[in-house]
Every structure is written in C-alpha cells, then in structure tokens.
Design a protein around this motif. Structure first.
Motif, PDB file in Angstrom:
ATOM      1  N   VAL A   9      -9.309   6.076  -1.211  1.00  0.00           N
ATOM      2  CA  VAL A   9      -8.262   5.055  -1.213  1.00  0.00           C
ATOM      3  C   VAL A   9      -6.948   5.669  -0.730  1.00  0.00           C
ATOM      4  O   VAL A   9      -6.240   5.105   0.117  1.00  0.00           O
ATOM      5  CB  VAL A   9      -8.090   4.455  -2.624  1.00  0.00           C
ATOM      6  CG1 VAL A   9      -6.901   3.491  -2.661  1.00  0.00           C
ATOM      7  CG2 VAL A   9      -9.361   3.763  -3.061  1.00  0.00           C
ATOM      8  N   ALA A  10      -6.626   6.850  -1.264  1.00  0.00           N
ATOM      9  CA  ALA A  10      -5.370   7.507  -0.895  1.00  0.00           C
ATOM     10  C   ALA A  10      -5.337   7.843   0.588  1.00  0.00           C
ATOM     11  O   ALA A  10      -4.309   7.691   1.257  1.00  0.00           O
ATOM     12  CB  ALA A  10      -5.183   8.775  -1.729  1.00  0.00           C
ATOM     13  N   ALA A  11      -6.498   8.265   1.132  1.00  0.00           N
ATOM     14  CA  ALA A  11      -6.545   8.622   2.548  1.00  0.00           C
ATOM     15  C   ALA A  11      -6.285   7.407   3.420  1.00  0.00           C
ATOM     16  O   ALA A  11      -5.588   7.492   4.449  1.00  0.00           O
ATOM     17  CB  ALA A  11      -7.897   9.247   2.883  1.00  0.00           C
ATOM     18  N   LEU A  12      -6.830   6.263   3.030  1.00  0.00           N
ATOM     19  CA  LEU A  12      -6.601   5.048   3.811  1.00  0.00           C
ATOM     20  C   LEU A  12      -5.131   4.592   3.726  1.00  0.00           C
ATOM     21  O   LEU A  12      -4.565   4.119   4.715  1.00  0.00           O
ATOM     22  CB  LEU A  12      -7.544   3.941   3.327  1.00  0.00           C
ATOM     23  CG  LEU A  12      -8.995   4.067   3.801  1.00  0.00           C
ATOM     24  CD1 LEU A  12      -9.904   3.130   3.012  1.00  0.00           C
ATOM     25  CD2 LEU A  12      -9.073   3.759   5.297  1.00  0.00           C
ATOM     26  N   VAL A  13      -4.523   4.739   2.568  1.00  0.00           N
ATOM     27  CA  VAL A  13      -3.101   4.374   2.432  1.00  0.00           C
ATOM     28  C   VAL A  13      -2.242   5.273   3.323  1.00  0.00           C
ATOM     29  O   VAL A  13      -1.330   4.794   4.015  1.00  0.00           O
ATOM     30  CB  VAL A  13      -2.648   4.482   0.954  1.00  0.00           C
ATOM     31  CG1 VAL A  13      -1.132   4.360   0.842  1.00  0.00           C
ATOM     32  CG2 VAL A  13      -3.333   3.415   0.112  1.00  0.00           C
ATOM     33  N   LEU A  14      -2.555   6.591   3.316  1.00  0.00           N
ATOM     34  CA  LEU A  14      -1.813   7.516   4.177  1.00  0.00           C
ATOM     35  C   LEU A  14      -1.995   7.153   5.650  1.00  0.00           C
ATOM     36  O   LEU A  14      -1.049   7.212   6.448  1.00  0.00           O
ATOM     37  CB  LEU A  14      -2.279   8.952   3.940  1.00  0.00           C
ATOM     38  CG  LEU A  14      -1.979   9.557   2.558  1.00  0.00           C
ATOM     39  CD1 LEU A  14      -2.598  10.943   2.459  1.00  0.00           C
ATOM     40  CD2 LEU A  14      -0.487   9.613   2.312  1.00  0.00           C
ATOM     41  N   GLU A  15      -3.224   6.769   6.007  1.00  0.00           N
ATOM     42  CA  GLU A  15      -3.519   6.390   7.393  1.00  0.00           C
ATOM     43  C   GLU A  15      -2.738   5.151   7.801  1.00  0.00           C
ATOM     44  O   GLU A  15      -2.163   5.081   8.900  1.00  0.00           O
ATOM     45  CB  GLU A  15      -5.024   6.133   7.533  1.00  0.00           C
ATOM     46  CG  GLU A  15      -5.447   5.672   8.931  1.00  0.00           C
ATOM     47  CD  GLU A  15      -6.913   5.258   8.952  1.00  0.00           C
ATOM     48  OE1 GLU A  15      -7.207   4.169   9.504  1.00  0.00           O
ATOM     49  OE2 GLU A  15      -7.743   6.001   8.394  1.00  0.00           O
ATOM     50  N   ILE A  16      -2.683   4.165   6.906  1.00  0.00           N
ATOM     51  CA  ILE A  16      -1.943   2.934   7.207  1.00  0.00           C
ATOM     52  C   ILE A  16      -0.446   3.249   7.336  1.00  0.00           C
ATOM     53  O   ILE A  16       0.239   2.768   8.261  1.00  0.00           O
ATOM     54  CB  ILE A  16      -2.186   1.883   6.105  1.00  0.00           C
ATOM     55  CG1 ILE A  16      -3.625   1.361   6.206  1.00  0.00           C
ATOM     56  CG2 ILE A  16      -1.179   0.742   6.197  1.00  0.00           C
ATOM     57  CD1 ILE A  16      -4.043   0.473   5.059  1.00  0.00           C
ATOM     58  N   GLY A  17       0.067   4.084   6.432  1.00  0.00           N
ATOM     59  CA  GLY A  17       1.477   4.445   6.510  1.00  0.00           C
ATOM     60  C   GLY A  17       1.806   5.150   7.810  1.00  0.00           C
ATOM     61  O   GLY A  17       2.817   4.844   8.463  1.00  0.00           O
ATOM     62  N   LEU A  62     -10.273  -4.019  -1.454  1.00  0.00           N
ATOM     63  CA  LEU A  62      -9.490  -4.496  -2.602  1.00  0.00           C
ATOM     64  C   LEU A  62      -8.736  -3.348  -3.250  1.00  0.00           C
ATOM     65  O   LEU A  62      -7.566  -3.492  -3.623  1.00  0.00           O
ATOM     66  CB  LEU A  62     -10.421  -5.148  -3.617  1.00  0.00           C
ATOM     67  CG  LEU A  62      -9.762  -5.699  -4.883  1.00  0.00           C
ATOM     68  CD1 LEU A  62      -8.717  -6.743  -4.532  1.00  0.00           C
ATOM     69  CD2 LEU A  62     -10.822  -6.279  -5.815  1.00  0.00           C
ATOM     70  N   ALA A  63      -9.352  -2.194  -3.350  1.00  0.00           N
ATOM     71  CA  ALA A  63      -8.697  -1.034  -3.964  1.00  0.00           C
ATOM     72  C   ALA A  63      -7.495  -0.575  -3.132  1.00  0.00           C
ATOM     73  O   ALA A  63      -6.442  -0.209  -3.677  1.00  0.00           O
ATOM     74  CB  ALA A  63      -9.694   0.106  -4.129  1.00  0.00           C
ATOM     75  N   VAL A  64      -7.667  -0.609  -1.820  1.00  0.00           N
ATOM     76  CA  VAL A  64      -6.545  -0.210  -0.940  1.00  0.00           C
ATOM     77  C   VAL A  64      -5.401  -1.218  -1.060  1.00  0.00           C
ATOM     78  O   VAL A  64      -4.231  -0.846  -1.138  1.00  0.00           O
ATOM     79  CB  VAL A  64      -7.032  -0.080   0.514  1.00  0.00           C
ATOM     80  CG1 VAL A  64      -5.851   0.156   1.448  1.00  0.00           C
ATOM     81  CG2 VAL A  64      -8.043   1.062   0.639  1.00  0.00           C
ATOM     82  N   VAL A  65      -5.749  -2.514  -1.096  1.00  0.00           N
ATOM     83  CA  VAL A  65      -4.715  -3.547  -1.239  1.00  0.00           C
ATOM     84  C   VAL A  65      -3.967  -3.365  -2.554  1.00  0.00           C
ATOM     85  O   VAL A  65      -2.727  -3.474  -2.612  1.00  0.00           O
ATOM     86  CB  VAL A  65      -5.343  -4.955  -1.139  1.00  0.00           C
ATOM     87  CG1 VAL A  65      -4.358  -6.018  -1.645  1.00  0.00           C
ATOM     88  CG2 VAL A  65      -5.754  -5.254   0.291  1.00  0.00           C
ATOM     89  N   GLU A  66      -4.719  -3.095  -3.611  1.00  0.00           N
ATOM     90  CA  GLU A  66      -4.070  -2.897  -4.918  1.00  0.00           C
ATOM     91  C   GLU A  66      -3.112  -1.705  -4.880  1.00  0.00           C
ATOM     92  O   GLU A  66      -2.015  -1.759  -5.436  1.00  0.00           O
ATOM     93  CB  GLU A  66      -5.132  -2.684  -5.996  1.00  0.00           C
ATOM     94  CG  GLU A  66      -5.886  -3.951  -6.353  1.00  0.00           C
ATOM     95  CD  GLU A  66      -6.967  -3.697  -7.393  1.00  0.00           C
ATOM     96  OE1 GLU A  66      -7.284  -2.503  -7.646  1.00  0.00           O
ATOM     97  OE2 GLU A  66      -7.498  -4.677  -7.948  1.00  0.00           O
ATOM     98  N   ILE A 110       2.523   0.349  -4.631  1.00  0.00           N
ATOM     99  CA  ILE A 110       3.566   1.190  -4.034  1.00  0.00           C
ATOM    100  C   ILE A 110       4.751   0.343  -3.566  1.00  0.00           C
ATOM    101  O   ILE A 110       5.916   0.650  -3.860  1.00  0.00           O
ATOM    102  CB  ILE A 110       2.991   2.000  -2.852  1.00  0.00           C
ATOM    103  CG1 ILE A 110       1.972   3.022  -3.353  1.00  0.00           C
ATOM    104  CG2 ILE A 110       4.110   2.693  -2.083  1.00  0.00           C
ATOM    105  CD1 ILE A 110       1.216   3.730  -2.242  1.00  0.00           C
ATOM    106  N   VAL A 111       4.467  -0.723  -2.828  1.00  0.00           N
ATOM    107  CA  VAL A 111       5.547  -1.556  -2.282  1.00  0.00           C
ATOM    108  C   VAL A 111       6.337  -2.226  -3.401  1.00  0.00           C
ATOM    109  O   VAL A 111       7.571  -2.275  -3.372  1.00  0.00           O
ATOM    110  CB  VAL A 111       4.984  -2.599  -1.293  1.00  0.00           C
ATOM    111  CG1 VAL A 111       6.077  -3.575  -0.858  1.00  0.00           C
ATOM    112  CG2 VAL A 111       4.377  -1.908  -0.068  1.00  0.00           C
ATOM    113  N   TYR A 112       5.635  -2.735  -4.402  1.00  0.00           N
ATOM    114  CA  TYR A 112       6.324  -3.397  -5.513  1.00  0.00           C
ATOM    115  C   TYR A 112       7.144  -2.384  -6.325  1.00  0.00           C
ATOM    116  O   TYR A 112       8.239  -2.704  -6.799  1.00  0.00           O
ATOM    117  CB  TYR A 112       5.329  -4.123  -6.406  1.00  0.00           C
ATOM    118  CG  TYR A 112       5.016  -5.522  -5.943  1.00  0.00           C
ATOM    119  CD1 TYR A 112       5.324  -6.623  -6.729  1.00  0.00           C
ATOM    120  CD2 TYR A 112       4.424  -5.751  -4.699  1.00  0.00           C
ATOM    121  CE1 TYR A 112       5.040  -7.914  -6.289  1.00  0.00           C
ATOM    122  CE2 TYR A 112       4.140  -7.024  -4.256  1.00  0.00           C
ATOM    123  CZ  TYR A 112       4.453  -8.110  -5.050  1.00  0.00           C
ATOM    124  OH  TYR A 112       4.192  -9.389  -4.614  1.00  0.00           O
ATOM    125  N   SER A 113       6.617  -1.193  -6.502  1.00  0.00           N
ATOM    126  CA  SER A 113       7.367  -0.158  -7.233  1.00  0.00           C
ATOM    127  C   SER A 113       8.644   0.195  -6.481  1.00  0.00           C
ATOM    128  O   SER A 113       9.714   0.353  -7.087  1.00  0.00           O
ATOM    129  CB  SER A 113       6.509   1.100  -7.413  1.00  0.00           C
ATOM    130  OG  SER A 113       5.417   0.840  -8.255  1.00  0.00           O
TER     131      SER A 113
END
Length: 425
Positions: A11-19, A131-135, A140-143
């Motif tokens: 999940v973390a790797a996909l978030v980093l990739e999207i960022g 779903l896990a990546v969206v969560e 992160i964005v809401y925080s």
C-alpha cells in the motif's frame, strides 16, 4: 469469509508511486483548485493582489501535499507554507470572515481527493488493494487539511487580535463625538478606551503613500508605537484607524515640551512610505481636540494635490504651516496673491526655485548672511548674490512688497509648490 490483510509495504509503495507521479502535475492541479475555489468563493474579486496571493497559497499547499505523498513525510514534521500563512494574515487584515478560509481548504481537499481517486482508478488494482490505497490517501490528505487549517486559523486569529490592538480597541465612532460639536461623554470615553483625558496630549496623523495597502495597517501600528517610544510617553497612545492608509493618534505628553516633527520622525525611524503630521501639546479635553485640529491642519497642507512630496514630516508649529493651512483652502486667491508679491520669483523654474530657497532660509534664520551660508553649505558671497538677485526679481516691476508678505509668500511656495507657482511659458 475473512479478507487477508494486505502487506503495508505494498500500500505504501503505491501511495509513494502516486505521489511521485503527481509531481509533474502540480501546476495543473493548483490551477484546477484555484478555478474551483474562485468560482465558489468570490471575496478576492476586484483585489488582484489578494487573488495572486491566494493562488500562490494554493500552489504551495498542493506542492506540500504531493511531497507528503511522494516521501511519506509525517504531518507533524512540517512547517506551514509561507504563502499560506501570509494569505491568512492578509485575509484577517481585510476583515474577511475566517469561514471563507476554512471553506477554501475543504474545497481544495475535495479537489485533491478526486485527483487521487482518479490515479487509483487508472491502475486497475484488485478491489481490496485499491480500497486500502484509497483509505491511505484519504487519511494523508485529510490529516494535512486538518493540520493546515488549524495552522492558518492560528495566524488569522493572531492577526485579527493584533489589528484590534493596533487600533487601541478604539473605533473612529468612539473618538468622533469628542472632536465634534456633539456633547461629549468624557467619562464613558475613558471607561471604554482606558485613555485618560485629564493630562497633556500630543496629536498626530500618520498615513502611508507607498507600498501595498494590505501592509499599511501594520506599518501605521508599528509607527505609532515607535513614536510613543521616541516621545517617552508615560502610557500607551490612543490610536484609531480612519481608513486603510490613515490613522489618528494621541500621545500622553510632557507639558510645555516642543516637538520637531522631523526629529521625531527620525528618532522613531519611520519607514520611507510613512508620513507624519503633528499638532501642539494641549491639556484636557480641549487640548485633546485642539492638538488634533492642529495636526489635521498640518496634514491638509501636506496632502493638497500637487504639493511637493518631500514633506514626510510636518508640524503645526513649523514656520508658516498655520497660515498656509488657512490660505490653501482658497487656492485661486492664494495663487494670485503669491504671484503678485513675488513677481518673477514665483516662476516654476529651477533658477527661481534656487533663489526662493535661499531667500526663504535667509528670512527664516534672522536675515544673517553668515548663518544662511552655514545652513545651506554655501559661500557667504554666493548667498549675498542670490539674495540680491531674488529681491531684484521681486521688485522688477517697481513694486516693493512688505518683508513680511515676501516671507509668507515664500513659505506658501515651500509647502504648496506648483499649486501657486507660475507655469513656464
């Protein structure tokens, strides 16, 4: 059926990739966000400077959010973007409600989330992983949104409190009854403002001619406090904002103490864009009023359209100011009289200006050639030559005006400049 837990690293790797992928789109995302917010929240329309700062704030926030996603930066390690802080400060200065600020951030948050959802959708991930990546993206964005809103609101509230204190918690409506024919309520005024009237006051008017209008309130506030320190007052000044660029002030002042506005301006180290007009010390309610009337008269002389711009500090006690403040109210008659008295010396030329300045200084310091030469850093013979030539220009048509009339006409020229001079032919 139990859904197996997904590896956090995936999940973390996909978030980093999207960022990382969003980095190349920061300008596009900021522009989309700006259009959305501007369409819905219109308080910057007609104010291009505030609109430009809002756009800079939005872009700075977008870049920060993207870096959080691309580098897994904890929100607690961040500092608020400078543009976002400055925008909150300017919004507070303009008296725009804080809910506009909060709403803007919530709208920006929604735009960012839609973009993130789109990035997830393009990857055709398994439902559980998607779903896990969206969560995680949502968290992160809401925080970040929650953190930055709290940060800018803190800046907003501090600036609003500072603006109130800058005005001495006194609105112009509180001061006006004391200055007008309306029966005053000194006791009520003192209770509301904490400013005692039964003492000696020195009134001043501060105004800004340069710089950003949004910076003027802070400049006027700091200017009033600096003047109070330079005067060594025995209490805080009473300050009220008249408009975005003008403030009236009264300072508790030692009786019978003369004040040179130029020395006071220098001692207070007022910035170049701030100008100063002061009255004479006066005691009690009547002194409060009269000192302000005198400061207002000096202010009027300094702000007649077309007057020389070098009168950055002027006082009612300055030679000629009191009389010029009256004569300036009828410029047509004053102009005609000055030209009648000074003759060719009233011409708007460099040569005439040099002769006027020399003769004006000569009269001002007691008609001493030596002291005039010292004041102007000239040779004594140069002073004599200029004075002789100046008087000859005045008497060229055979008239011989009174010395007092000449001296007054020269002071009028000094303060009102081209308003009373004869244009070059």
């Amino acid at each position: 059926m139990t859904v197996p837990a997904l590896p956090p690293s995936e999940v973390a790797a996909l978030v980093l990739e999207i960022g990382a992928g969003l980095r190349a789109r920061d300008v596009e995302i900021a522009e989309t966000m700006t259009r959305r917010i501007t369409h819905e929240i219109t308080h910057t329309r007609g104010d291009p400077r505030l609109a430009a700062l809002r756009a800079a704030s939005i872009h700075a926030n977008v870049v920060t959010m993207i870096e959080i996603l691309a580098n897994d930066i904890p929100v607690g390690h961040l500092q608020p973007p400078m543009a976002a802080v400055e925008y909150a400060r300017r919004v507070a200065q303009r008296g725009i409600p804080s809910n506009f600020l909060v709403r803007s951030y919530h709208m920006g948050q929604n735009v960012m989330m839609r973009i993130c959802y789109g990035e997830v959708g393009q990857r055709n991930l398994p439902p559980a992983l998607g779903l896990a990546v969206v969560e995680r993206l949502t968290e992160i964005v809401y925080s970040y949104a929650d953190w930055i809103i709290l940060s800018v609101l803190e800046t907003y509230e501090a600036e609003r409190a500072r603006s109130v204190n800058a005005r001495g918690t006194v609105h112009a409506a509180t001061v006006h009854p004391l200055l007008s024919a309306t029966p005053p309520d000194p006791i009520g005024f003192e209770i509301e403002t904490g400013y005692t009237l039964e003492r000696t006051h020195l009134a001043a008017i501060l105004w800004c001619t340069d710089g950003d209008e949004a910076d003027a309130p802070e400049l006027l506030d700091s200017g009033a406090r600096a003047l109070a320190a330079a005067l060594n007052t025995d209490g805080p000044p009473l300050v009220t904002a008249i408009d975005r660029r003008t403030a009236w002030a009264w300072f508790p002042h030692a009786p019978q103490t003369a004040v040179d506005p130029r020395e006071l301006r220098s001692a207070a180290d007022l910035p170049q864009g701030a100008r100063l007009a002061i009255g004479l010390p006066g005691r009690g309610l009547e002194g409060f009023r009269r000192s302000h009337q005198q400061a207002a008269a000096a202010y009027f002389v300094a702000t007649v359209p077309g007057t020389p711009a070098d009168h950055r500090a002027i006082g009612f006690a300055d030679p000629g100011v009191a009389v010029v403040s009256l004569l300036a109210k009828d410029l047509d008659s004053t102009r005609a009289w000055v030209r009648e008295v000074l003759g060719a010396l009233a011409d708007d030329t460099d040569q005439a200006a040099t002769l006027r300045d020399t003769l004006n200084t000569f009269y001002e310091i007691g008609e001493s050639h030596v002291h005039t030469a010292q004041r102007m850093t000239l040779h004594r013979n140069t002073v004599k030559y200029r004075i002789t030539k100046a008087l000859a220009a005045i008497r060229a048509d055979g008239t011989a005006p009174e010395k007092l009339d000449i001296a007054l006409a020269l002071r009028i020229c000094h303060f009102l400049g081209a308003n009373v001079l004869r244009p070059p032919s």
